[in-house]
Design an enzyme around this catalytic site. Sequence first.
Site, short mmCIF file in Angstrom:
data_model
loop_
_atom_site.label_atom_id
_atom_site.label_comp_id
_atom_site.label_asym_id
_atom_site.label_seq_id
_atom_site.Cartn_x
_atom_site.Cartn_y
_atom_site.Cartn_z
N ASP A 72 0.88 -1.18 0.00
CA ASP A 72 0.00 0.00 0.00
C ASP A 72 0.91 1.22 0.00
OD1 ASP A 72 -2.40 1.57 0.27
OD2 ASP A 72 -1.95 1.82 2.39
N SER A 73 0.31 2.39 -0.21
CA SER A 73 1.09 3.63 -0.15
C SER A 73 1.59 3.91 1.27
CB SER A 73 0.22 4.80 -0.60
OG SER A 73 -0.81 4.99 0.34
N HIS B 73 -7.20 2.90 3.92
CA HIS B 73 -6.99 3.66 5.15
C HIS B 73 -8.31 3.85 5.92
CE1 HIS B 73 -3.13 4.73 3.34
NE2 HIS B 73 -2.78 5.35 4.44
N CYS C 175 -11.01 3.04 0.21
CA CYS C 175 -9.59 3.32 0.45
C CYS C 175 -9.22 2.49 1.68
CB CYS C 175 -9.38 4.80 0.72
SG CYS C 175 -7.72 5.20 1.32
N CYS D 163 -4.47 -1.65 -1.80
CA CYS D 163 -4.63 -0.22 -2.07
C CYS D 163 -5.62 -0.06 -3.22
CB CYS D 163 -3.27 0.35 -2.46
SG CYS D 163 -3.31 2.07 -2.96
N GLU E 61 -2.50 8.88 8.29
CA GLU E 61 -1.06 8.57 8.35
C GLU E 61 -0.40 9.28 9.53
OE1 GLU E 61 1.23 6.67 6.49
OE2 GLU E 61 -0.43 5.71 5.46
N1 DGL Z 1 -4.79 3.25 0.97
C1 DGL Z 1 -4.81 3.63 -0.37
C2 DGL Z 1 -6.07 3.32 -1.10
O1 DGL Z 1 -6.71 2.34 -0.77
C3 DGL Z 1 -4.04 4.84 -0.83
C4 DGL Z 1 -4.25 6.11 -0.15
C5 DGL Z 1 -3.31 7.19 -0.67
O2 DGL Z 1 -2.11 6.95 -0.64
O3 DGL Z 1 -3.78 8.23 -1.10
O4 DGL Z 1 -6.44 4.00 -2.03
#
Ligand code: DGL
Length: 270
Positions: free
Chosen positions: A10-11, A189, A187, A73, A154
């Site tokens: 993931d990012s 997150h 997302c 992600c 984050e």
């Molecule tokens: N967690 C990620 C997603 O599902 C990326 C969030 C990001 O880096 O902007 O899209």
Amino acid sequence: MDNRPIGFFDSGLGGLTCIAQLMKCLPKERIIYFGDTARTPYGSKATSTIKTFSTQIADFLIQMNVKMIVIACNTVSSTCLDDLRERYPNTPILGIIKPAAQKVAKMCNKNNSIGIIGTKVTIKSKAFEELIHQLNSDLKLHSLACPALVPLIEEGIIENEIMDLTIKYYLDHFIAYHKIDTLVLGCTHYPLIRANIEKLYPDISIVNPSEEIVESIIDELSAKNLFAEKAEADNTFYASDLSENFVNMINRIFELSEFRVAFKNFDGNL
Ligand code: DGL
């Protein structure tokens, strides 16, 4: 049987939300996770940049001899899944959007009003809409990018008023205007702020792609006979910037489990 690890990336720390559930179901599997914390967020970057970053990370996971890659992600899944599958035709690569689309198609009908929230890139790609409408074109879908949420998560700004106000800034009007009754957390997150969302909008049903992908992982391991017999080493969490928050979040997610966890700052070249 295959005792090699499963690679996740993931990012940043969002993809961890897929792992806690998986480890409960498949404790013998070993995980290698890569969070690109030095370059997060991805969700507002150009697609070409996201493709470069995700190819670098997938190359690293392949070098680590993973038996499967899970793109934990939505942003990468919505833009790079086909490219990555083409690059590594011999390694199963799972995206996170399809299992969630299948869940929505199963639980909703044309009377529902379904909201999809995610990063700018995910929302612009229309990946959720396309996959859901392939399964049921009658479903009413509304989507909204919420770019300020990932940087706050984050930073660990979760259980407080700033996060609640930011959620309300994005969702109050969206939910009221479209009469949303089902919300897709598009997302990885966002499951980390699921409790905030449920507190603010208690009547809404939530679809969480981080949970839905677990069954797809199990199906793929089963179909290809790739289940591990025993966990041979620690689960390893790499970060391109091993921040305190990344370590804290992992410890928080795994605090009640017996899984052995090792952290590594990634010092190779990406
Ligand atoms: N967690 C990620 C997603 O599902 C990326 C969030 C990001 O880096 O902007 O899209």
